[in-house]
Motif scaffolding. Structure first.
Motif: not given
Length: 394
Positions: A160-161, A222, A224, A229, A232
């Motif tokens: 996800s990152d 994690s 999105n 998520r 954030r």
């Protein structure tokens, strides 16, 4: 595509050596080439460490040999952000593959998971006869299932990152390109399935629910998707980590040994309550501290961590203060133990850890990402040390 690389590096050759100088540089990026960000200003002594080729103003590519992970990366000036591992340097040996998986699994979290389960499991030991093959079988079941879920969670976070990690952690396999997204998905899916399969066949409800809740929180943290998520949001992210590291690990794995292995009724003992409370503090510190060195990438991609909103220095000293408070409480609790050996080990051990933390914190240069990251890993070592002390608290 033409781009401007601001505050980056200009390569120059002089006297057989190469140096990097900070300067704005306008370059052309070549089709098919990917980017690796290089923030370090260095003066390599050998052409084996840095090879460059400048062809007028037509193109430019920089090859870096990453000695730490034995991987070569290609960087071209585009936006200054890393995108991929050089395809020509993909792992071609079992050792390279093992190294990539080692980094993908985030070993500091693996060690933390193993030590926490071992420590909490021994909190359920009431007499010498409890230390038996049955106990170690129960611990092994819990450790293997939890490690598989751990790899699922950290792997999903990396999937996800990817773009953020190209800035914050370019050495990770997905960010560097050593692993493709498909490979990452295959690994994550495999460990997810194996974790639940093992949790189910063991037949321990505390273990199964520990895996299930960890899966829900790790995914929501994690992935999105709408309303998810949660990383954030700084407070929600901290609560996720606290729930897993401080509550689920302590209570669920203790109950796994207490009820499933020993067949005893549910009982919340003094050491278990202390361990849960203490690790709540520690989990908050880890949740806050982990974002301090990653402030650059988080700002770019809109992650509103406490470090972004409050500043690195303030969050750093808040973490140190929270841990010092936790150690002070641990010293008081240890001093009230009816057992002399428990009192001695608890008090002396926590005094040493508190003193070591304070000494280390005062020496950290908060303008250096390297030093902050090193201190973060030191916090994890304190985390490990605490789990070594917990079984002695009676």
């Amino acid at each position: 595509m033409e781009s401007l690389l601001s505050s980056s590096s200009l390569l120059s050759a002089a006297g057989g050596g190469l140096c990097l100088r900070k300067q704005n540089l306008k370059l052309l990026s070549l089709s098919g080439n990917r980017v690796l960000r290089c923030n370090v200003v260095a003066k390599p002594k050998s052409r084996n460490n840095l090879v460059s080729r400048l062809d007028g103003q037509e193109s430019s590519s920089l090859f870096l040999l990453c000695s730490r992970h034995k991987s070569r990366f290609q960087a071209n000036a585009t936006t200054g952000q890393p995108e991929a591992f050089d395809p020509k340097s993909k792992p071609n040996s079992f050792r390279d593959s093992l190294d990539a998986f080692y980094r993908f699994s985030r070993p500091h979290t693996v060690i933390g998971t193993v030590l926490s389960i071992l420590s909490v499991s021994f909190l359920a030991v009431e007499k010498v006869s409890d230390i038996s093959p049955l106990l170690f079988t129960g611990i092994l079941e819990a450790v293997v299932a939890a490690l598989m879920m751990n790899i699922y969670i950290v792997g999903l976070n990396q999937l996800s990152d990817v773009e953020i990690d190209k800035v914050n952690k370019p050495y990770l396999p997905l960010a560097s390109g050593e692993y493709s997204v498909k490979t990452g998905i295959a690994i994550v899916a495999s460990f997810f399935i194996m974790s639940f399969w093992l949790g189910w066949i063991v037949g321990s409800w505390p273990l199964f629910w520990a895996l299930f809740v960890s899966f829900i929180l790790g995914t929501a943290y994690s992935i999105n998707l709408p309303l998810l998520r949660w990383k954030r949001f700084a407070l929600v992210a901290a609560m996720c980590i606290l729930a897993v590291r401080a509550i689920i690990v302590q209570i669920a794995f203790y109950l796994h040994i207490q009820t499933h292995v020993f067949g005893r009724p549910v009982m919340f003992t003094r050491p278990l309550i202390f361990a849960t409370a203490f690790m709540s503090f520690f989990s908050v510190v880890i949740a806050l501290f982990k974002d301090i060195p990653d402030i650059e990438g988080d700002k770019i991609f809109g992650i509103r961590s406490f470090s972004v909103t409050l500043g690195q220095k303030r969050v750093f000293w808040t973490c140190v203060s929270l841990l010092q408070m936790a150690y002070a409480v641990a010293i008081l609790v240890g001093a009230t133990s009816p057992f002399i050996w428990s009192k001695f080990i608890s008090v002396v051990g926590h005094v040493i850890l508190a003193t070591t933390l304070w000494t280390r914190a005062k020496s950290v240069d908060l303008s250096s990402k390297t030093e902050i990251t090193s201190c973060y890993m030191f916090i994890w070592k304190l985390f490990y040390a605490e789990y070594l002390l917990l079984p002695f608290l009676k």
